[in-house]
Design an enzyme around this catalytic site. Structure first.
Site, PDB file in Angstrom:
ATOM      1  N   LYS A   1     -17.026  -6.062  -1.873  1.00  0.00           N
ATOM      2  CA  LYS A   1     -17.745  -4.806  -1.669  1.00  0.00           C
ATOM      3  C   LYS A   1     -17.085  -3.635  -2.398  1.00  0.00           C
ATOM      4  O   LYS A   1     -17.684  -2.589  -2.549  1.00  0.00           O
ATOM      5  CB  LYS A   1     -17.930  -4.517  -0.183  1.00  0.00           C
ATOM      6  CG  LYS A   1     -16.687  -4.507   0.661  1.00  0.00           C
ATOM      7  CD  LYS A   1     -17.094  -4.491   2.146  1.00  0.00           C
ATOM      8  CE  LYS A   1     -15.875  -4.518   3.051  1.00  0.00           C
ATOM      9  NZ  LYS A   1     -16.234  -4.637   4.458  1.00  0.00           N
TER      10      LYS A   1
ATOM     11  N   LYS B   1       0.825  -1.219   0.000  1.00  0.00           N
ATOM     12  CA  LYS B   1       0.000   0.000   0.000  1.00  0.00           C
ATOM     13  C   LYS B   1       0.849   1.254   0.000  1.00  0.00           C
ATOM     14  O   LYS B   1       0.444   2.277  -0.560  1.00  0.00           O
ATOM     15  CB  LYS B   1      -0.965  -0.017   1.183  1.00  0.00           C
ATOM     16  CG  LYS B   1      -2.040  -1.071   0.998  1.00  0.00           C
ATOM     17  CD  LYS B   1      -3.130  -0.974   2.025  1.00  0.00           C
ATOM     18  CE  LYS B   1      -4.190  -2.026   1.754  1.00  0.00           C
ATOM     19  NZ  LYS B   1      -5.122  -2.202   2.845  1.00  0.00           N
TER      20      LYS B   1
ATOM     21  N   LYS C   1     -13.606 -12.996  -6.763  1.00  0.00           N
ATOM     22  CA  LYS C   1     -14.378 -12.976  -5.511  1.00  0.00           C
ATOM     23  C   LYS C   1     -15.434 -11.869  -5.526  1.00  0.00           C
ATOM     24  O   LYS C   1     -15.163 -10.786  -6.026  1.00  0.00           O
ATOM     25  CB  LYS C   1     -13.361 -12.715  -4.385  1.00  0.00           C
ATOM     26  CG  LYS C   1     -13.840 -12.955  -2.991  1.00  0.00           C
ATOM     27  CD  LYS C   1     -12.687 -12.727  -2.022  1.00  0.00           C
ATOM     28  CE  LYS C   1     -13.047 -11.634  -1.046  1.00  0.00           C
ATOM     29  NZ  LYS C   1     -12.101 -11.457   0.041  1.00  0.00           N
TER      30      LYS C   1
END
Ligand code: AMP
Length: 326
Positions: free
Chosen positions: A195, A111, A192
């Site tokens: 959200k 990240k 997958k």
């Protein structure tokens, strides 16, 4: 009874994937363990959040988990940021963690590479996670493979602290969730259901209206064989729907295949749609009863009281061991 701890990061809407892949597992755990569940709102802050949205999501998440079957009588449920001892414990654990160790975390490396302007919180949040786990002496932390390294870090920090200052923490263990329960995106069943997915047609939100749910399942991508058979490699779309129905109805894959032998995809999809829409509608009714209720506030008030008491005890023990107590 062994203690288990689960943190829920309040970002995005909960999906059918969360429900079938994680929440149903937590409902089983609450029978076997003393269970702690918290909304990890401080963890959401490593990247900027819309304050109003975050605030709304905190209660929304908890109300939805309870509506799905998380029993407040069997779980200690609380909001992380309401326990001010946790960041205090976290700081003391930071001083027991080397910079090298923290910066070796894979998530931090990935990240921080993606965003050069990353916050210090991105580096230290696994230590905050260690505080979440260690203050309440959790024995087990059920996580996906992506969080495994962070639980191992918590264990290493605990072990080091115990060696340096004397027995203070239980050493937590990772409980890796069982394979085979990954729910796939309805439009692209090779990935997958998530959200964070941009195309909402592939994702069933726990807040979708029943008609929308039925429609999304009717339009799910499938092959053209018209044979209801589980084969993830060659028939990922139909296999995903079989999987969803099997978990929903607590049946085996082969039971579903037998029941629908000779039937077409249209009929099968209609049935799956009805089952999923019906179950989610029942959950939504419970959610509506809870979301603005005093009951929800009472649950969170009881939870934070217990959490604060344990954290204060642990904090004072750490102070005594580290020499900061007058
Ligand atoms: P996330 O929503 O990615 O933060 O994940 C929260 C929990 O839900 C984790 O335990 C995930 O493994 C689980 N989860 C999320 N999406 C899915 C999915 N599509 N299938 C199964 N489990 C899922």
């Amino acid at each position: 009874m062994k203690r288990i701890l689960t943190g829920l990061k309040p970002t995005g809407d909960l999906t059918l994937g969360n429900y079938l892949g994680a929440i149903k597992q937590m409902i089983k755990y609450q029978e076997e363990y003393e269970s702690f569940i918290f909304v990890a709102d401080l963890h959401a802050l490593t990247i900027p959040q819309d304050p109003h949205e975050l605030q709304e999501r905190i209660k929304k998440f908890i109300a939805m988990y309870i509506a799905c079957g998380i029993d407040p009588k069997k779980n200690t449920i609380y909001v992380q940021s309401e326990n001010a001892f946790i960041p205090a414990i976290s700081y003391m654990l930071e001083c027991t963690t080397s910079y090298g160790e923290a910066s070796r975390m894979i998530q931090f490396k990935e990240k921080s590479r993606q965003n050069a302007n990353f916050s210090v919180g991105l580096l230290t949040y696994p230590i905050l996670m260690a505080a979440d786990i260690l203050y309440c002496d959790a024995d087990y932390v059920p996580v996906g493979i992506d969080q495994k390294q962070h639980v191992e870090l918590a264990r290493n920090i605990a072990e080091r602290f115990n060696n340096r200052y004397g027995e203070t923490f239980v050493l937590p263990e990772v409980l890796i969730s069982k394979e085979g329960t990954k729910i796939k995106d309805l439009k692209d069943p090779t990935k997958k259901m998530s959200k964070s997915e941009e195309n909402p047609q592939g994702v069933i939100s726990m807040f979708d209206a029943p008609e929308v749910i039925k429609q999304k399942i009717m339009k799910a991508t499938t092959d053209s064989d018209n044979i209801i058979k589980f084969d993830e490699e060659n028939k990922p779309g139909i296999s995903n729907l079989i999987n969803i129905l099997a978990i929903m109805e607590n049946k085996s894959i082969s039971q579903i295949e037998t029941e629908f032998a000779g039937k077409g995809y249209g009929e099968f999809k209609k049935y799956v749609g009805e089952v999923v829409a019906h179950e989610i509608a029942l959950i939504q009714t419970k959610y509506e009863e809870l979301i603005n209720s005093q009951e929800l506030d009472n649950i969170l008030n009881d939870g934070i009281k217990k959490s604060q008491q344990l954290a204060q005890e642990k904090y004072e023990l750490m102070c005594a061991k580290m020499g900061t107590k007058r």
